[in-house]
Write a protein that holds these residues in place. Structure first.
Motif, PDB file in Angstrom:
ATOM      1  N   TRP A  12      -7.326  10.717   0.381  1.00 39.51           N
ATOM      2  CA  TRP A  12      -6.101   9.954   0.170  1.00 39.51           C
ATOM      3  C   TRP A  12      -6.163   9.247  -1.172  1.00 39.51           C
ATOM      4  O   TRP A  12      -7.221   8.763  -1.592  1.00 39.51           O
ATOM      5  CB  TRP A  12      -5.894   8.941   1.292  1.00 39.51           C
ATOM      6  CG  TRP A  12      -5.466   9.599   2.567  1.00 39.51           C
ATOM      7  CD1 TRP A  12      -6.273  10.234   3.470  1.00 39.51           C
ATOM      8  CD2 TRP A  12      -4.134   9.732   3.056  1.00 39.51           C
ATOM      9  NE1 TRP A  12      -5.522  10.747   4.499  1.00 39.51           N
ATOM     10  CE2 TRP A  12      -4.205  10.446   4.267  1.00 39.51           C
ATOM     11  CE3 TRP A  12      -2.888   9.293   2.595  1.00 39.51           C
ATOM     12  CZ2 TRP A  12      -3.072  10.740   5.016  1.00 39.51           C
ATOM     13  CZ3 TRP A  12      -1.757   9.590   3.328  1.00 39.51           C
ATOM     14  CH2 TRP A  12      -1.854  10.305   4.539  1.00 39.51           C
ATOM     15  N   LEU A  13      -5.010   9.181  -1.833  1.00 41.89           N
ATOM     16  CA  LEU A  13      -4.867   8.502  -3.107  1.00 41.89           C
ATOM     17  C   LEU A  13      -3.842   7.390  -2.940  1.00 41.89           C
ATOM     18  O   LEU A  13      -2.766   7.623  -2.376  1.00 41.89           O
ATOM     19  CB  LEU A  13      -4.401   9.489  -4.174  1.00 41.89           C
ATOM     20  CG  LEU A  13      -4.302   8.976  -5.613  1.00 41.89           C
ATOM     21  CD1 LEU A  13      -5.692   8.697  -6.167  1.00 41.89           C
ATOM     22  CD2 LEU A  13      -3.585  10.004  -6.485  1.00 41.89           C
ATOM     23  N   GLY A  14      -4.165   6.201  -3.422  1.00 39.44           N
ATOM     24  CA  GLY A  14      -3.271   5.066  -3.235  1.00 39.44           C
ATOM     25  C   GLY A  14      -2.875   4.399  -4.534  1.00 39.44           C
ATOM     26  O   GLY A  14      -3.630   4.396  -5.507  1.00 39.44           O
TER      27      GLY A  14
ATOM     28  N   HIS B  94       0.382   5.398  -0.209  1.00 37.95           N
ATOM     29  CA  HIS B  94      -0.661   6.429  -0.162  1.00 37.95           C
ATOM     30  C   HIS B  94      -0.072   7.828   0.010  1.00 37.95           C
ATOM     31  O   HIS B  94       0.961   7.995   0.674  1.00 37.95           O
ATOM     32  CB  HIS B  94      -1.611   6.179   1.018  1.00 37.95           C
ATOM     33  CG  HIS B  94      -2.576   5.065   0.797  1.00 37.95           C
ATOM     34  ND1 HIS B  94      -2.345   3.785   1.241  1.00 37.95           N
ATOM     35  CD2 HIS B  94      -3.801   5.055   0.190  1.00 37.95           C
ATOM     36  CE1 HIS B  94      -3.383   3.016   0.928  1.00 37.95           C
ATOM     37  NE2 HIS B  94      -4.279   3.752   0.290  1.00 37.95           N
ATOM     38  N   TRP B  95      -0.802   8.786  -0.553  1.00 37.74           N
ATOM     39  CA  TRP B  95      -0.491  10.204  -0.376  1.00 37.74           C
ATOM     40  C   TRP B  95      -1.763  10.964  -0.042  1.00 37.74           C
ATOM     41  O   TRP B  95      -2.834  10.661  -0.602  1.00 37.74           O
ATOM     42  CB  TRP B  95       0.070  10.820  -1.655  1.00 37.74           C
ATOM     43  CG  TRP B  95       1.367  10.292  -2.139  1.00 37.74           C
ATOM     44  CD1 TRP B  95       2.613  10.825  -1.921  1.00 37.74           C
ATOM     45  CD2 TRP B  95       1.575   9.139  -2.961  1.00 37.74           C
ATOM     46  NE1 TRP B  95       3.573  10.073  -2.547  1.00 37.74           N
ATOM     47  CE2 TRP B  95       2.962   9.026  -3.203  1.00 37.74           C
ATOM     48  CE3 TRP B  95       0.719   8.184  -3.523  1.00 37.74           C
ATOM     49  CZ2 TRP B  95       3.507   8.008  -3.967  1.00 37.74           C
ATOM     50  CZ3 TRP B  95       1.249   7.167  -4.278  1.00 37.74           C
ATOM     51  CH2 TRP B  95       2.630   7.085  -4.488  1.00 37.74           C
TER      52      TRP B  95
ATOM     53  N   PRO C 232       5.558   8.504  -0.022  1.00 39.73           N
ATOM     54  CA  PRO C 232       4.269   7.902   0.301  1.00 39.73           C
ATOM     55  C   PRO C 232       4.272   7.296   1.700  1.00 39.73           C
ATOM     56  O   PRO C 232       5.317   6.923   2.238  1.00 39.73           O
ATOM     57  CB  PRO C 232       4.118   6.822  -0.766  1.00 39.73           C
ATOM     58  CG  PRO C 232       5.524   6.447  -1.112  1.00 39.73           C
ATOM     59  CD  PRO C 232       6.317   7.720  -1.004  1.00 39.73           C
TER      60      PRO C 232
ATOM     61  N   LEU D 264      -7.167   3.323   5.717  1.00 39.44           N
ATOM     62  CA  LEU D 264      -6.580   3.087   4.404  1.00 39.44           C
ATOM     63  C   LEU D 264      -6.571   1.624   3.989  1.00 39.44           C
ATOM     64  O   LEU D 264      -6.483   1.337   2.784  1.00 39.44           O
ATOM     65  CB  LEU D 264      -5.131   3.608   4.379  1.00 39.44           C
ATOM     66  CG  LEU D 264      -4.952   5.123   4.525  1.00 39.44           C
ATOM     67  CD1 LEU D 264      -3.465   5.455   4.615  1.00 39.44           C
ATOM     68  CD2 LEU D 264      -5.608   5.878   3.382  1.00 39.44           C
ATOM     69  N   THR D 265      -6.659   0.714   4.919  1.00 39.26           N
ATOM     70  CA  THR D 265      -6.434  -0.697   4.567  1.00 39.26           C
ATOM     71  C   THR D 265      -7.616  -1.610   4.846  1.00 39.26           C
ATOM     72  O   THR D 265      -7.845  -2.555   4.093  1.00 39.26           O
ATOM     73  CB  THR D 265      -5.193  -1.245   5.291  1.00 39.26           C
ATOM     74  OG1 THR D 265      -5.391  -1.190   6.716  1.00 39.26           O
ATOM     75  CG2 THR D 265      -3.949  -0.455   4.914  1.00 39.26           C
TER      76      THR D 265
ATOM     77  N   PHE E 117       0.863  -1.178   0.000  1.00 39.45           N
ATOM     78  CA  PHE E 117       0.000   0.000   0.000  1.00 39.45           C
ATOM     79  C   PHE E 117       0.906   1.236   0.000  1.00 39.45           C
ATOM     80  O   PHE E 117       1.720   1.408   0.910  1.00 39.45           O
ATOM     81  CB  PHE E 117      -0.867   0.063   1.260  1.00 39.45           C
ATOM     82  CG  PHE E 117      -1.935  -0.994   1.369  1.00 39.45           C
ATOM     83  CD1 PHE E 117      -3.118  -0.879   0.661  1.00 39.45           C
ATOM     84  CD2 PHE E 117      -1.762  -2.083   2.216  1.00 39.45           C
ATOM     85  CE1 PHE E 117      -4.121  -1.834   0.785  1.00 39.45           C
ATOM     86  CE2 PHE E 117      -2.757  -3.040   2.346  1.00 39.45           C
ATOM     87  CZ  PHE E 117      -3.943  -2.920   1.629  1.00 39.45           C
TER      88      PHE E 117
ATOM     89  N   ARG F  17      -6.298   4.009  -6.490  1.00 32.64           N
ATOM     90  CA  ARG F  17      -7.536   4.010  -5.717  1.00 32.64           C
ATOM     91  C   ARG F  17      -7.682   5.244  -4.844  1.00 32.64           C
ATOM     92  O   ARG F  17      -6.699   5.910  -4.497  1.00 32.64           O
ATOM     93  CB  ARG F  17      -7.566   2.784  -4.809  1.00 32.64           C
ATOM     94  CG  ARG F  17      -6.375   2.785  -3.841  1.00 32.64           C
ATOM     95  CD  ARG F  17      -6.490   1.717  -2.771  1.00 32.64           C
ATOM     96  NE  ARG F  17      -6.513   0.373  -3.325  1.00 32.64           N
ATOM     97  CZ  ARG F  17      -6.781  -0.715  -2.605  1.00 32.64           C
ATOM     98  NH1 ARG F  17      -7.049  -0.632  -1.315  1.00 32.64           N
ATOM     99  NH2 ARG F  17      -6.765  -1.908  -3.165  1.00 32.64           N
ATOM    100  N   THR F  18      -8.938   5.515  -4.513  1.00 33.74           N
ATOM    101  CA  THR F  18      -9.241   6.436  -3.435  1.00 33.74           C
ATOM    102  C   THR F  18     -10.378   5.806  -2.645  1.00 33.74           C
ATOM    103  O   THR F  18     -10.704   4.628  -2.845  1.00 33.74           O
ATOM    104  CB  THR F  18      -9.576   7.840  -3.950  1.00 33.74           C
ATOM    105  OG1 THR F  18      -9.672   8.743  -2.825  1.00 33.74           O
ATOM    106  CG2 THR F  18     -10.865   7.875  -4.740  1.00 33.74           C
ATOM    107  N   TYR F  19     -11.009   6.582  -1.761  1.00 38.32           N
ATOM    108  CA  TYR F  19     -11.989   5.991  -0.863  1.00 38.32           C
ATOM    109  C   TYR F  19     -13.277   6.806  -0.899  1.00 38.32           C
ATOM    110  O   TYR F  19     -13.251   8.042  -0.985  1.00 38.32           O
ATOM    111  CB  TYR F  19     -11.404   5.883   0.542  1.00 38.32           C
ATOM    112  CG  TYR F  19     -10.145   5.060   0.481  1.00 38.32           C
ATOM    113  CD1 TYR F  19     -10.215   3.684   0.258  1.00 38.32           C
ATOM    114  CD2 TYR F  19      -8.885   5.653   0.517  1.00 38.32           C
ATOM    115  CE1 TYR F  19      -9.069   2.918   0.123  1.00 38.32           C
ATOM    116  CE2 TYR F  19      -7.736   4.895   0.383  1.00 38.32           C
ATOM    117  CZ  TYR F  19      -7.837   3.528   0.186  1.00 38.32           C
ATOM    118  OH  TYR F  19      -6.702   2.767   0.024  1.00 38.32           O
TER     119      TYR F  19
END
Length: 245
Positions: free
Chosen positions: A50-52, A24-25, A227, A168-169, A22, A81-83
């Motif tokens: 957040w962008l992953g 992420h930023w 990241p 995030l996970t 993973f 991905r994002t959320y």
């Protein structure tokens, strides 16, 4: 995980995910809002989107009631991905999922309405270090390349609800609106998919190489700063359902 959950007779597909990272930023929510359909809201952590980018290997792929097919039961994937959330239910929203298996890409786009793209991807391990390289080959899609090397480290404590690590996970829902992201964002169709797996066994990770144009291929700016990284141990995954909502 040593055994299937109680609903094993009703899952759509079984998989194993391994060699996963993973990365992420944080990103300005205003930059991501145009990449989601109007019905979905961005899922934020303390006001931050957040962008992953997530490379991993998917193996032991087996649809419900069918045996694994040699040559079709393994692929490498690389997703952006994002959320998002809908009616309070948090999930993952994919901007793209590059993958190596042509039939798998076709099935994911056709049956699961996900924006999978054809790509050449290599994911290898030398000692403790993993290295992923990729080149998008999907006709009509923006070109993208990816190179990363990382070394998993010490096991982290289980992610606690309310923490950024958990946000995030620990995601067991995905949202999708169609195989073409631009059309999906403008359309009204929306599907919710459900997964089951044990909580992630996350590890620290040290990044030794990173060169990617995946994020930029979507017209987003290059992420700034290092990241936030988590490596993950292998786990088994059951795809429970995909339902239009």
């Amino acid at each position: 995980m040593s055994s299937a959950p109680a609903f094993r007779k009703f899952h759509l597909m079984r998989q194993r995910w391994s060699q996963l990272l993973f990365a992420h930023w944080p990103i300005d929510p205003a930059l991501l809002r145009p990449y989601l359909p109007a019905r979905l809201e961005l899922d934020l952590f303390e006001g931050q989107a957040w962008l992953g980018v997530v490379p991993f290997t998917m193996s032991h792929i087996r649809p419900l009631g069918l045996p694994a097919v040699p040559g079709l039961n393994r692929l490498h994937e690389l997703n952006v991905r994002t959320y998002a959330r809908l009616d309070g239910v948090p999930g993952v929203w994919f901007l793209s999922l590059d993958a190596t298996q042509p039939l798998g890409v076709w099935a994911a786009r056709t049956l699961f309405h996900l924006p999978y793209l054809h790509a050449r991807i290599s994911l290898t391990q030398t000692g403790d270090t993993l290295r992923a390289t990729a080149e998008r080959t999907h006709r009509g899609a923006a070109p993208a390349t990816f190179v990363a090397s990382w070394t998993p480290g010490d096991v982290l404590p289980p992610a606690q609800p309310g923490s950024l690590q958990h946000f995030l996970t620990e995601r067991y829902i995905l949202y999708t609106a169609g195989a073409n992201l631009q059309q999906a964002v403008r359309g009204t169709a929306l599907w919710r998919g459900r997964l089951f797996h044990a909580p992630w066994a996350l590890r620290q990770a040290m990044l030794t190489e990173w060169d990617s144009t995946l994020v930029e291929s979507h017209g987003l700016p290059t992420p700034t700063g290092p990241p936030l990284l988590y490596a993950a141990d292998a786990l088994d995954v059951w795809v429970q359902e995909l339902r239009r909502i």
